[in-house]
Scaffold this motif. Structure first.
Motif, short mmCIF file in Angstrom:
data_model
loop_
_atom_site.label_atom_id
_atom_site.label_comp_id
_atom_site.label_asym_id
_atom_site.label_seq_id
_atom_site.Cartn_x
_atom_site.Cartn_y
_atom_site.Cartn_z
N GLU A 97 3.79 -11.40 8.70
CA GLU A 97 4.01 -11.28 7.25
C GLU A 97 5.50 -11.18 6.94
OE1 GLU A 97 1.88 -8.90 3.65
OE2 GLU A 97 2.67 -7.66 5.27
N ARG B 298 7.95 -13.97 4.86
CA ARG B 298 8.84 -13.66 3.75
C ARG B 298 10.26 -14.15 4.03
NH1 ARG B 298 12.42 -10.41 2.40
NH2 ARG B 298 12.38 -9.15 4.28
N GLU C 126 -0.96 -13.69 5.39
CA GLU C 126 -0.61 -13.04 4.12
C GLU C 126 -1.88 -12.63 3.37
OE1 GLU C 126 1.31 -15.07 0.43
OE2 GLU C 126 2.90 -14.75 1.90
#
Length: 197
Positions: free
Chosen positions: A158, A162, A185
């Motif tokens: 995750e 990002r 996600e």
């Protein structure tokens, strides 16, 4: 702040979040230093492959400050080279380790997870997560290896997702591994919702 420097701080925060908030365990000072070295190597590769900001010297200064007397630039480059060698081989996914076992297990119900091997963006996450997992498994044998693998894999994926979005912007969705990042996600959103409920 340059992307790889930001990534170093964010990935270490994510790793400690897994240890303290999800697994409720501590690792030794030696383990923490090794994790910093692994993270620096991963961030060097992130810069080299995607961010392209030539932050090697800045990253070295930051890591030298974090590692103190044990800092060894040659050892750090060896770690980055080791990661890169693992990433370049097509047979990494066939090996045995808690992370690879976890990916095979999840792939039975979530097809997108195997896209983690589709490009360097995904492979970097898997190799880095694999090294962190092996470190924690060695330091905390009382915790089931698959539990450690699952949480490190999900949280680190995750965080990398990002970071890749920040670096690549719209090109992120064109990555062959994008379905893997998006799938994780969604899984993390479900997990957080279940925990809140």
């Amino acid at each position: 702040m340059k992307n790889a420097i930001n990534a170093y701080e964010q990935l270490l925060d994510a790793f400690h979040y897994v240890l303290h908030s999800w697994l409720n365990i501590k690792i030794t000072e030696r383990g923490n230093l090794e994790a910093k070295e692994m993270t620096a190597a991963a961030c060097f590769l992130l810069d080299n492959l995607y961010a392209k900001e030539d932050v090697g010297a800045e990253l070295s200064v930051l890591v030298a400050s974090d590692l103190g007397k044990i800092y060894n630039p040659t050892h750090l480059m060896d770690k980055a080279t080791e990661m890169r060698v693992f990433m370049s081989g097509d047979d990494f996914s066939l090996g045995k380790s808690p992370i690879r076992d976890y990916i095979r297990f999840v792939a039975k119900t979530e097809d997108s997870v195997v896209k983690c091997y589709a490009d360097n963006a995904g492979k970097l996450v898997v190799v880095y997560s694999d090294m962190l997992t092996n470190l924690v498994v060695e330091e905390c044998p009382e915790v089931h290896p698959m539990r450690i693998a699952e949480l490190i894999f999900l949280v680190i994926t995750e965080e990398f997702g990002r970071l890749y979005r920040e670096i690549l912007h719209n090109a992120f969705l064109a990555l062959p591994s994008a379905p893997y990042f998006l799938g994780v996600e969604e899984a993390m959103e479900r997990i957080r919702k279940e925990n809140n409920d």
